[in-house]
Write a protein that holds these residues in place. Structure first.
Motif, short mmCIF file in Angstrom:
data_model
loop_
_atom_site.label_atom_id
_atom_site.label_comp_id
_atom_site.label_asym_id
_atom_site.label_seq_id
_atom_site.Cartn_x
_atom_site.Cartn_y
_atom_site.Cartn_z
N LYS A 152 80.23 -52.67 -95.84
CA LYS A 152 81.10 -53.51 -95.00
C LYS A 152 82.50 -53.63 -95.57
O LYS A 152 83.44 -53.96 -94.86
CB LYS A 152 80.47 -54.90 -94.82
N THR A 193 84.57 -44.78 -85.29
CA THR A 193 83.38 -44.24 -84.64
C THR A 193 83.70 -43.61 -83.28
O THR A 193 84.62 -44.03 -82.58
CB THR A 193 82.31 -45.33 -84.41
N GLN A 207 84.11 -50.41 -91.03
CA GLN A 207 83.29 -50.38 -92.23
C GLN A 207 83.77 -49.23 -93.11
O GLN A 207 84.74 -48.54 -92.77
CB GLN A 207 81.81 -50.20 -91.88
N THR A 237 73.21 -48.67 -89.04
CA THR A 237 74.10 -49.07 -87.95
C THR A 237 75.52 -49.01 -88.51
O THR A 237 75.79 -49.54 -89.59
CB THR A 237 73.78 -50.50 -87.47
N SER A 282 74.12 -45.91 -84.13
CA SER A 282 72.86 -46.03 -84.88
C SER A 282 72.22 -44.66 -84.99
O SER A 282 71.90 -44.04 -83.98
CB SER A 282 71.91 -46.99 -84.18
N GLN A 325 79.79 -49.27 -87.76
CA GLN A 325 80.84 -49.78 -86.89
C GLN A 325 82.21 -49.38 -87.43
O GLN A 325 82.39 -49.25 -88.65
CB GLN A 325 80.78 -51.31 -86.83
N GLU A 375 79.53 -49.36 -81.77
CA GLU A 375 78.48 -49.35 -82.79
C GLU A 375 77.60 -48.12 -82.60
O GLU A 375 77.19 -47.80 -81.49
CB GLU A 375 77.65 -50.63 -82.65
#
Length: 170
Positions: free
Chosen positions: A164, A47, A151, A146, A141, A148, A139
């Motif tokens: 996940k 991210t 993932q 959401t 959104s 992270q 994180e």
């Protein structure tokens, strides 16, 4: 050009027991569109959050991205692009599976020729200003999900899903 062995609809149907998030289309007309030659792509998430500054996007896509997808929260800005053809070429050279940008791209004809999955909200010819601003591995959104780092994300013409754990071998 590699094609990912999945359809996002099937991932949801085949894994009802898994906690899979689905990026929802926005009522204000902001929908992700496909720009890269790979129309179906996925991988482990990295991210970055940046607003109208693609410094971190350029830095990350210049590193080894084997098996990964960069997910960029650009704040849905429609004023400048966070990735163009040169940065996208760097992503291909460094083996990234794809890039998802909650914002804009540019050089869309050149990006369409690259073996890279690219989804973004829109295209605009204006480049961003690089000032070294942005946060990585935080994180995010947007789109009702959401996200992270670590993932897994899967994207195709049906939409974008976040899990996940890995759902398929890519």
């Amino acid at each position: 050009m590699a094609t990912a062995p999945f359809v996002t609809c099937d991932l949801l149907d085949d894994h009802p027991e898994k906690d899979i998030q689905v990026v929802t289309p926005s009522l204000d007309g902001k929908f992700f569109q496909s720009y890269g030659a790979r129309k179906s792509f996925g991988g482990q998430v990295v991210t970055v959050k940046c607003f109208e500054d693609n410094s971190r996007v350029k830095e990350l896509l210049a590193t080894d991205g084997t098996g990964k997808v960069l997910v960029v929260d650009g704040g849905a800005s429609m004023r400048c692009a966070l990735m163009g053809d040169m940065i996208a070429e760097s992503a291909v050279k460094n083996h990234w599976n794809g890039v998802i940008i909650y914002g804009c791209v540019r050089d869309v004809d050149a990006i369409a020729e690259l073996d890279l999955g690219v989804q973004a909200l829109a295209a605009i010819p204006r480049k961003s200003n690089r000032q070294g601003v942005g946060e990585t591995n935080i994180e995010l959104s947007f789109g009702g999900v959401t996200i992270q780092s670590g993932q897994y994300v899967y994207a195709d013409n049906n939409g974008i899903v976040i899990a996940k754990e890995s759902l398929v071998d890519l």
